[in-house]
Design an enzyme around this catalytic site. Structure first.
Site, PDB file in Angstrom:
ATOM      1  N   HIS A  74      45.840  47.640  48.645  1.00 29.25           N
ATOM      2  CA  HIS A  74      44.875  46.527  48.614  1.00 29.25           C
ATOM      3  C   HIS A  74      45.572  45.249  48.165  1.00 29.25           C
ATOM      4  O   HIS A  74      46.263  45.256  47.158  1.00 29.25           O
ATOM      5  CB  HIS A  74      43.737  46.837  47.645  1.00 29.25           C
ATOM      6  CG  HIS A  74      42.751  47.824  48.192  1.00 29.25           C
ATOM      7  ND1 HIS A  74      41.425  47.826  47.865  1.00 29.25           N
ATOM      8  CD2 HIS A  74      42.906  48.839  49.073  1.00 29.25           C
ATOM      9  CE1 HIS A  74      40.800  48.797  48.507  1.00 29.25           C
ATOM     10  NE2 HIS A  74      41.682  49.436  49.236  1.00 29.25           N
ATOM     11  N   TYR A 202      33.693  44.076  42.264  1.00 28.78           N
ATOM     12  CA  TYR A 202      33.215  44.063  40.878  1.00 28.78           C
ATOM     13  C   TYR A 202      31.997  43.147  40.830  1.00 28.78           C
ATOM     14  O   TYR A 202      32.138  41.939  41.042  1.00 28.78           O
ATOM     15  CB  TYR A 202      34.288  43.507  39.944  1.00 28.78           C
ATOM     16  CG  TYR A 202      35.452  44.446  39.679  1.00 28.78           C
ATOM     17  CD1 TYR A 202      35.452  45.267  38.556  1.00 28.78           C
ATOM     18  CD2 TYR A 202      36.564  44.498  40.523  1.00 28.78           C
ATOM     19  CE1 TYR A 202      36.515  46.116  38.286  1.00 28.78           C
ATOM     20  CE2 TYR A 202      37.633  45.348  40.262  1.00 28.78           C
ATOM     21  CZ  TYR A 202      37.598  46.152  39.140  1.00 28.78           C
ATOM     22  OH  TYR A 202      38.650  46.992  38.866  1.00 28.78           O
ATOM     23  N   PRO A 295      37.478  51.007  31.155  1.00 32.26           N
ATOM     24  CA  PRO A 295      38.032  51.158  32.499  1.00 32.26           C
ATOM     25  C   PRO A 295      37.959  49.923  33.399  1.00 32.26           C
ATOM     26  O   PRO A 295      38.548  49.919  34.488  1.00 32.26           O
ATOM     27  CB  PRO A 295      37.190  52.289  33.103  1.00 32.26           C
ATOM     28  CG  PRO A 295      35.913  52.262  32.341  1.00 32.26           C
ATOM     29  CD  PRO A 295      36.256  51.806  30.969  1.00 32.26           C
ATOM     30  N   LYS A 299      43.268  50.191  33.903  1.00 31.50           N
ATOM     31  CA  LYS A 299      44.599  50.177  33.285  1.00 31.50           C
ATOM     32  C   LYS A 299      45.041  51.475  32.612  1.00 31.50           C
ATOM     33  O   LYS A 299      46.230  51.640  32.325  1.00 31.50           O
ATOM     34  CB  LYS A 299      44.652  49.060  32.223  1.00 31.50           C
ATOM     35  CG  LYS A 299      44.611  47.661  32.803  1.00 31.50           C
ATOM     36  CD  LYS A 299      45.882  47.349  33.551  1.00 31.50           C
ATOM     37  CE  LYS A 299      45.772  46.123  34.405  1.00 31.50           C
ATOM     38  NZ  LYS A 299      46.461  46.252  35.676  1.00 31.50           N
ATOM     39  N   TYR A 387      46.046  42.173  36.875  1.00 28.07           N
ATOM     40  CA  TYR A 387      45.444  43.290  37.618  1.00 28.07           C
ATOM     41  C   TYR A 387      46.510  44.090  38.368  1.00 28.07           C
ATOM     42  O   TYR A 387      46.472  45.315  38.417  1.00 28.07           O
ATOM     43  CB  TYR A 387      44.364  42.766  38.579  1.00 28.07           C
ATOM     44  CG  TYR A 387      43.422  43.850  39.039  1.00 28.07           C
ATOM     45  CD1 TYR A 387      42.228  44.098  38.365  1.00 28.07           C
ATOM     46  CD2 TYR A 387      43.736  44.662  40.133  1.00 28.07           C
ATOM     47  CE1 TYR A 387      41.374  45.117  38.760  1.00 28.07           C
ATOM     48  CE2 TYR A 387      42.890  45.681  40.537  1.00 28.07           C
ATOM     49  CZ  TYR A 387      41.713  45.900  39.853  1.00 28.07           C
ATOM     50  OH  TYR A 387      40.874  46.911  40.248  1.00 28.07           O
TER      51      TYR A 387
END
Ligand code: FAD
Ligand code: DHB
Length: 394
Positions: A74, A202, A295, A299, A387
């Site tokens: 991604h 998200y 979560p 990570k 990220y």
């Protein structure tokens, strides 16, 4: 059963297995003791996002073939709020990506690699306990098939997760504990439904947070925010789907969520936790045994992998040259990274969830933060850097 090894490893999760295989590649002998069966650890549904550095680590360890074939690369994620999606393009911001590949698949690949190299994993090793941690020969005692065994080691790696036995074996007063629990949890499902989006979403919604992820072109992984003491029996599939539809809905009504049979369901608590230092005598803690992140930043698994990497290098230095420099700095090196990741995970969590009791001011501030992160190149670059994974340094 083996009676002597260089490094005794408690726990066959990502931290323990990566450590064991890295040590093997350095010519260092280890034995992994795991309380569960092989089947259990290979089917346990958990994380799914691998940072680019974790993918590179696994590939360099020689276990990247299936990951490369089946992992979904991604180049960005979507944030959704006020009914609108905002794409964060990792590739153009930091030139990096993430890979979706389930944690249990990583565990399967690692177990296969260990066993193919004659690595020793003792499954169903019961009642493990660690002893003589400040001596030159620390020991692990455990039962296998009802018989007691003792494994004498040079070093012990406590890779036994948050509820393991290694961290509690450190004498009272040695560790400083930093702990924070959150007033919400995640209800996660696996569904036999093609993912409704190419990238992760998200979503910050009035009804609470929701996350759309995936495991394959046929399987969706979805999460919704719920109360921490929620009974899963109160969440029949129809209620979960209803909430997912509402929390992902776009203002124009154009976006559609595809439903499918729910094949797995669980509730996970949210916690930030750090034990400092991550070592005591000849015991080294790695992964969830030493720290937990909520979560939202994806990570936990990645942090476990970097701990294993630092520890393997420190042990390799010791066995090749007698140098204890890196070993002495193990905790400091890992904790420096850990706290940055703790901050990122806390920040993502605070920005994306509805906080019980929040004031109207807090709510507007949260939306303004999302607005800023998704519209400012500087802010979205920082998010993308975190990220996809901070650079790895000793
Ligand atoms: P673990 O994976 O916990 O491995 C520890 C191993 O030690 C286990 O196999 C355990 O059986 C074994 N063990 C424990 N005690 C003993 C003992 N006494 N003797 C022998 N063996 C022992 N992270 C994300 O990023 N996203 C997610 O969606 C996500 N979901 C999660 C859901 C759950 C229910 C949990 C618990 C964690 C989740 N995480 C998630 C976090 C992520 O999975 C962990 O950070 C990661 O597994 C850490 O790896 P580890 O090897 O340190 O610990
Ligand atoms: C997944 C889990 C996470 O915690 C996250 O932030 C993103 C994706 C997952 O399980 O796919």
């Amino acid at each position: 059963m083996p009676e002597r090894t260089q490094v005794g490893i408690v726990g066959a999760g990502p931290a323990g297995l990566i450590l064991s295989h890295l040590l093997h590649l350095e010519g260092i002998d280890s034995v992994v003791l795991e309380v569960h069966t092989r089947k259990y650890i290979e089917e346990r549904v958990r994380a799914g996002v691998l940072e680019q550095g974790t993918v590179e680590l696994l590939t360099n360890m020689g276990i990247g073939d299936r990951l490369k074939r089946e992992g979904l690369v991604h180049h960005g994620v979507q944030f959704r709020f006020r009914g609108q999606g905002h794409h964060i393009d990792f590739q153009s911001l930091v030139g990096r990506s993430i890979t979706i590949y389930a944690q249990q698949e990583v565990v399967k690949d690692l177990v296969n690699a260990r066993l193919a190299s004659n690595g020793q994993i003792v499954f169903e090793a019961m009642d493990a306990s660690v002893h003589d941690l400040t001596s030159k020969s620390p020991k692990i005692r455990y039962h296998k098939d009802g018989v007691e065994h003792e494994l004498v080691c040079d070093f012990i790696a406590g890779c036994d997760g948050f509820h393991g036995v290694c961290r509690p074996s450190v004498p009272e007063g040695v560790l400083t504990i930093y702990d924070r629990t959150y007033p919400f949890a995640w209800l996660g499902i696996l569904a036999q439904a093609p993912p409704s989006s190419e990238e992760l979403i998200y979503s910050n919604h009035e009804l609470g947070f929701a996350l759309l992820s995936m495991r394959s072109p046929e399987i969706s992984r979805l999460y919704i925010q719920c109360d921490p003491d929620e009974d899963i029996a109160n969440w029949p599939d129809a209620r979960i789907w209803e909430q997912l539809h509402l929390r992902f809905a776009t203002r124009d009504g154009a976006w559609k969520l595809t439903e499918g049979p729910v094949i797995q369901k669980n509730i996970a608590e949210m916690r930030s936790f750090v034990a400092d230092p991550m070592q005591y005598g000849r015991l080294f803690l790695a992964g969830d045994a030493a720290h937990i992140v909520p979560p939202t930043g994806a990570k936990g698994l990645n942090l476990a992998a970097t701990d294993a990497r630092v520890l393997a290098r420190a042990l390799a230095d010791y066995y090749s040259s007698g140098s204890t420099d890196l070993m002495q700095r193990y905790s400091e090196i890992c904790l420096r990274r850990c706290w940055k990741v703790q901050h990122f995970s806390w920040w993502m969590t605070s920005m994306l969830h509805r906080i019980p009791g929040e004031s109207p001011f807090d709510r507007q501030r949260q939306l303004a933060e999302l607005d800023y992160v998704t519209s400012s190149r500087a802010a979205s670059t920082a998010l993308a850097e975190h990220y996809t994974g901070l650079p790895f340094t000793f």
